[in-house]
Design a protein around this motif. Structure first.
Motif, mmCIF file in Angstrom:
data_model
loop_
_atom_site.group_PDB
_atom_site.id
_atom_site.type_symbol
_atom_site.label_atom_id
_atom_site.label_comp_id
_atom_site.label_asym_id
_atom_site.label_seq_id
_atom_site.Cartn_x
_atom_site.Cartn_y
_atom_site.Cartn_z
ATOM 1 N N LEU A 24 1.175 5.971 -37.686
ATOM 2 C CA LEU A 24 2.199 5.446 -38.595
ATOM 3 C C LEU A 24 1.770 4.080 -39.122
ATOM 4 O O LEU A 24 1.317 3.226 -38.366
ATOM 5 C CB LEU A 24 3.553 5.336 -37.887
ATOM 6 N N GLY A 25 1.966 3.859 -40.400
ATOM 7 C CA GLY A 25 1.563 2.601 -41.009
ATOM 8 C C GLY A 25 0.678 2.874 -42.198
ATOM 9 O O GLY A 25 -0.072 3.850 -42.204
ATOM 10 N N ILE A 56 2.407 -1.300 -40.764
ATOM 11 C CA ILE A 56 3.651 -1.217 -40.010
ATOM 12 C C ILE A 56 3.991 -2.559 -39.372
ATOM 13 O O ILE A 56 5.160 -2.909 -39.237
ATOM 14 C CB ILE A 56 3.584 -0.062 -38.987
ATOM 15 N N ASP A 68 5.562 -4.670 -42.157
ATOM 16 C CA ASP A 68 6.938 -4.263 -42.417
ATOM 17 C C ASP A 68 7.867 -4.680 -41.283
ATOM 18 O O ASP A 68 9.015 -5.069 -41.514
ATOM 19 C CB ASP A 68 7.001 -2.744 -42.649
ATOM 20 N N SER A 112 -0.094 2.505 -36.119
ATOM 21 C CA SER A 112 0.263 2.664 -34.713
ATOM 22 C C SER A 112 -0.827 3.431 -33.976
ATOM 23 O O SER A 112 -1.459 4.337 -34.524
ATOM 24 C CB SER A 112 1.596 3.401 -34.581
ATOM 25 N N VAL A 164 12.427 1.028 -39.627
ATOM 26 C CA VAL A 164 11.018 0.894 -40.009
ATOM 27 C C VAL A 164 10.207 2.077 -39.476
ATOM 28 O O VAL A 164 9.375 2.642 -40.188
ATOM 29 C CB VAL A 164 10.439 -0.442 -39.500
ATOM 30 N N LEU A 165 10.462 2.473 -38.242
ATOM 31 C CA LEU A 165 9.683 3.578 -37.682
ATOM 32 C C LEU A 165 9.954 4.880 -38.430
ATOM 33 O O LEU A 165 9.027 5.628 -38.759
ATOM 34 C CB LEU A 165 9.990 3.744 -36.185
ATOM 35 N N HIS A 205 8.309 4.826 -41.876
ATOM 36 C CA HIS A 205 6.865 5.066 -41.834
ATOM 37 C C HIS A 205 6.531 6.487 -41.385
ATOM 38 O O HIS A 205 5.506 7.033 -41.797
ATOM 39 C CB HIS A 205 6.176 4.034 -40.940
#
Lengths: 369, 369, 369, 369
Positions: free
Chosen positions: B221-222, B229, B232, B288, B346-347, B350
């Protein structure tokens, strides 16, 4: 911010990999009629350029920036400005090791996990070479700022290298150019030099803390709640390679203050409000107050070191890896011009954004109100 | 992020002032078909709700959230979800003082400077009441995450109150609900209580450090370079009221590490890569890594205190100001559920962004490669 | 869309002027792992390239596209793809006339009014040369689409040149490559050729109507309300130089239909819903229905003609102006490959966006479908 | 534009379904200090309101708009303005038919295909009721425009109803309020009334063409290449329910013009450039020229008719469907105030965007101009 673009109105989109033919950026939304040439941008790139001392990577890149669009007869036209920097020092070498193995502390493994296919040469897109494009974009921002905010001054410097700090009472920003560390404390310089040399010779590296201060920022820049100028600065600085923390004003230390201590009291000066302290770092509620904007950030130590570290490769085999090559023992040094560039971009972006929404009208304080 | 919106695909736009009729947010881009009702959101708002102990503001707000759109027959439809919270405790009172005077440490002066016209009641838009909308949005994000990433666990807690820290060896996240501070160290609680009570009785306040950890975040993720990430997360946390610094992993302390120390070495475990340490806080190159994502941030002390502070008013007159009202002696306490909500948003954002670009395909490590 | 960028997830940012050193675009958000090389892009550029018949500008440009980033070892990496086309045929000439005078029908006067300073050479940024960058970006989109939607087919053609239409009963899309007009009606070709030759010899030009059809578009693409796929197509086509109208399905003619006529009735076929007509052009409520997506747009006549027209110059003097140079008598011809490219970009962008939000899950119709 | 948001700086995010408790929008980026109250917005909503003649739906909705945030003491504060309209006429009824069956011409099937789960009541999110939120947002835009561009006048009207056009020589915009069709040709009104009555009694409906003209637009608005003002207008109008085509200036007819005819020649008038014609509809190269901006669009016939049409249901069964309820025989009528609102929003957005980038500086034409 969206993938490879940052900024609201002054938007910068960067592209390019460490060992591709070139890298660069598109600067969109630049005001027209601003004097600009390669000669205005090159000095900023030269300041960031590697290979200027034994404390930065020995990769030799001229980092010559070319303006491919958006400038005509020496002035910006308001259309996209394309800035390109060719990669000339792409050594032919065997990447066998790192093509398959994941260097600890690097993005090798996460790029592999996310994209499955990656340009492993020199870190590809995750290389700090990408920051050359930011510095070029920052040069454009500075050219505009020089015109619209002539009193603005942006200064970045290193306030800590590894365990070695500075004595704030000895700070002299006029000496930054006299040492290879952007260190503002002349007496700390020889100590840092010895410290870093020792680390380098021991195949090690170290982190750093950089501070960037912007003086002459007018009150009123910033767009709460999610376009706060401190949010955007945090995002901008955190996006720089190896940055692990961002502070505004007192930063983490604010947690230890009481409300009585932290209140930046205000008095009326001849030219308007004057604050008696600046714990806030020039930003209240996401909007600039007219005080200096103070940002600080931590850079982790260079991950590429000659000391073997345990890792795995894409086949899942456990290996020990030494990262050969030409690396900075303290990558934080080269983050200084990058951070200045990011500050310039964010400030101009918010200046334009504020002009768009409010027309730059300002609430009066004092007699005329 | 653009003015009052955050997120790339899972986009949250908040609105409302402290003493207006209501506040809320629009959550756009939510996946369809996810079970959702007010009952799923209310517990998160209750956790943030003021007035539950003497250590938080005595303002009594039921903070009841209503879903006005985007949910049909108990499931999301993929259309915008409007969440509204009515302000019921809008005490009729004389705002004479703060209508004209700028409370030190608050955004009063900068809102005045930027907008000329502002809602001064309770801080208006800059009030921490806005965070109720974030918590509601975070509740939506959690409902989706529970479905798409069932192994994810987000936990926020306070690791430092003013000068009082915790002993990490005593941390027990299971005890967070047993004290009014989200303190994970049970033995620190009575000390903190006495410390904060003393500050409160002395018309003072204090800052805090909050940590949020997300376990079970998948690798990948990112979106480098400017949608990293960590960028953000930095932006998201910095946008919370009173936050002055954001750290990822080792944060500021990374500056003092050497490269040898900082390298999170990798071994091959039965289920894939295993890191021997987590200095990086679960993020490498903005993506991540599969390790826990660790974010920490500093909250400054509550600026509203009963101790008089020097300031000016809009007429430019110098005055001394006491900020009466119902205030938290440590506003950091209520930042904990807000930070968890931001982490959730945010998670999920992404996760959706990554699904859009890569389809969630992942580079294999090991035999099958 | 923001200034020089279009797309939500598959984002294209173009840059460059007609007579600058180069032009190009950054394609961001492209999925990784897709086979891509210059050889995949060049045919699309060659199709758009001027100078291939007497009916298009005689400017000779090789329009060779170079991939500068985002592709490694023949596959996309998920990082920004920079595509650059050098301008080689920048004739040294005297621009005295048009440097100061505003060519009627061109953007000379509005660029002057907005930006005060402009690159007047060949129209600068407003030149149709910018569309080469779109065609290159469209080539990237097609490479991805070929992988994720192998059944998709995008075809553009001219259905009207000036006052000359086609006979729809004679349409044979297989003959498009046999004539210089992308005319699908073989019997109309000689008539059009004579018509256009006559206009050209009379120092005149003429408009055109282009139709682009996309077959094999899956149901479910489009993001109401403001990211409707028809809104995005309208915006994309209207952004092409000289376009003055965009139609979806029946377009303007829908105004004359009754509800009884316009209803595209639905029956159940062996593979799911089947529509008995396609007045809607494959889009209902901003979402694709699985029918062919049909877009049509009008291109105004080339404004650069050898017939003198009245205008003014920047000094406010009235002058008569002939636009010399190498111009297309029907600029609509070269809009065909551009429109196909825009269709490809919009469809891929919405496919990615839909995958992000919904995961491509689809409502079932019928027992199993 | 992104999902449910439109605008660059003046950003409108709408939310709400036809039969949910309420609908509304958040207007972000509005300049501060602009006088605004519900009384400024209500007249625009009343103009759009259904139930005012037999030619519009008999659904009775007061459509009372409430301002929930962003306005204080009668003036905007620069923070998000939340506008809410409660749905009061949510008749309890049996939706059995349309809950499962897909009404031809409606988005029922595509929402089902995309989202799997949808609010079928009254079309849910795809209902034209959403346009009430746009009209409210347009009211905010008008309040700002009245202050910053006092000479601006936006007028929408119907130029064609089904097969019935107007005689342009008889147009009198002063008569628009005298008939239920926004018809500018008084002599066409009785003919249209009879025509539409006949269609309505025959359980049918019909399409329409709407024209919106904006006079007093300054030169210089628009942001090429992908933020062209015509691209944004095309997108804005196409996003209105049932719109199938958008024209700028001569629109589709431009295809039939020659370059000699199409050139809007320019002369120098006492107050600057004067164009001898306006084929371009006030826009050149995506930038306003100072001439009236002319947009026209086609609305398809109302899809909800009492005549049975063939369709299928979610179980894949073929059925005949009559759409009962209270429907407009010509939904184009109510599109007129919506289109005016969209025009207002787009113009203000571009005015702010231009002020942001260029500061509103303009290239001079003539000695002093």
């Amino acid at each position: 911010m969206s993938l490879n673009t940052f900024g609201h109105l002054f938007r910068v989109t960067t592209w390019g990999e460490s060992h591709g033919p070139a890298l660069g950026c598109t600067v969109d939304g630049c005001p027209p009629g601003v004097a600009l040439s390669e000669a205005d941008l090159q000095p900023w790139l030269d300041a960031r350029k590697p290979g200027t001392s034994k404390f930065t990577t020995q990769r030799k890149e001229p980092d010559e920036v070319r303006i491919l669009s958006g400038v005509f007869e020496g002035k910006t036209t308001g259309t996209p400005i394309q800035l390109m920097i060719e990669n000339t020092d792409q050594r032919s070498k065997d990447y066998g090791d790192i093509a398959q193995s994941f260097r600890p502390g690097h993005a090798d493994i996460t790029y592999h996990q996310k994209y499955a296919h990656r340009d492993y040469r020199g870190g590809g897109r995750s290389s700090a070479r990408e920051t050359a494009a930011r510095v070029a974009a920052g040069g454009v921002a500075r050219a505009v700022l020089a015109q619209v905010l002539p009193g603005l001054r942006i200064t970045g410097y290193m306030v800590q290298m590894g365990t070695k700090g500075i004595d704030r009472s000895r700070v002299d920003l006029g000496t930054l150019g006299d040492n290879p560390f952007w260190c503002p404390d002349p007496l700390a310089v020889p100590e840092w030099a010895a410290y870093l040399d020792d680390l380098r010779l021991n195949h090690n590296s170290v982190g750093a803390v950089i501070e960037v201060i912007a003086e002459g920022v007018p009150a009123g820049l910033g767009a709460p709640i999610y376009g706060k100028i401190d949010s955007d600065l945090a995002s901008a600085m955190m996006s720089i390679n190896a940055v692990k923390a961002v502070e505004i004003g007192d930063g983490m230390a604010a947690a230890m203050l009481t409300g009585v201590e932290n209140a930046d009291e205000i008095r009326m000066g001849p030219n308007g409000p004057e604050f008696l302290s600046n714990h806030a770092g020039g930003i209240l509620g996401g909007i600039s107050s007219g005080q200096p904007v103070v940002v600080r950030f931590a850079v982790k130590p260079t991950s590429s070191i000659l000391t073997p570290r345990q890792t795995i490769n894409a086949r899942g085999e456990e290996v020990d890896l030494i990262t050969k090559g030409r690396h900075d023992p303290c990558v934080g040094i080269r983050a200084v011009p990058v951070a200045e560039a990011m500050m310039a971009c964010v400030l101009l972006d918010h200046w334009l954004l504020d002009r768009g929404q409010t027309g730059g009208a300002r609430g009066v304080i004092g007699l005329k109100n």
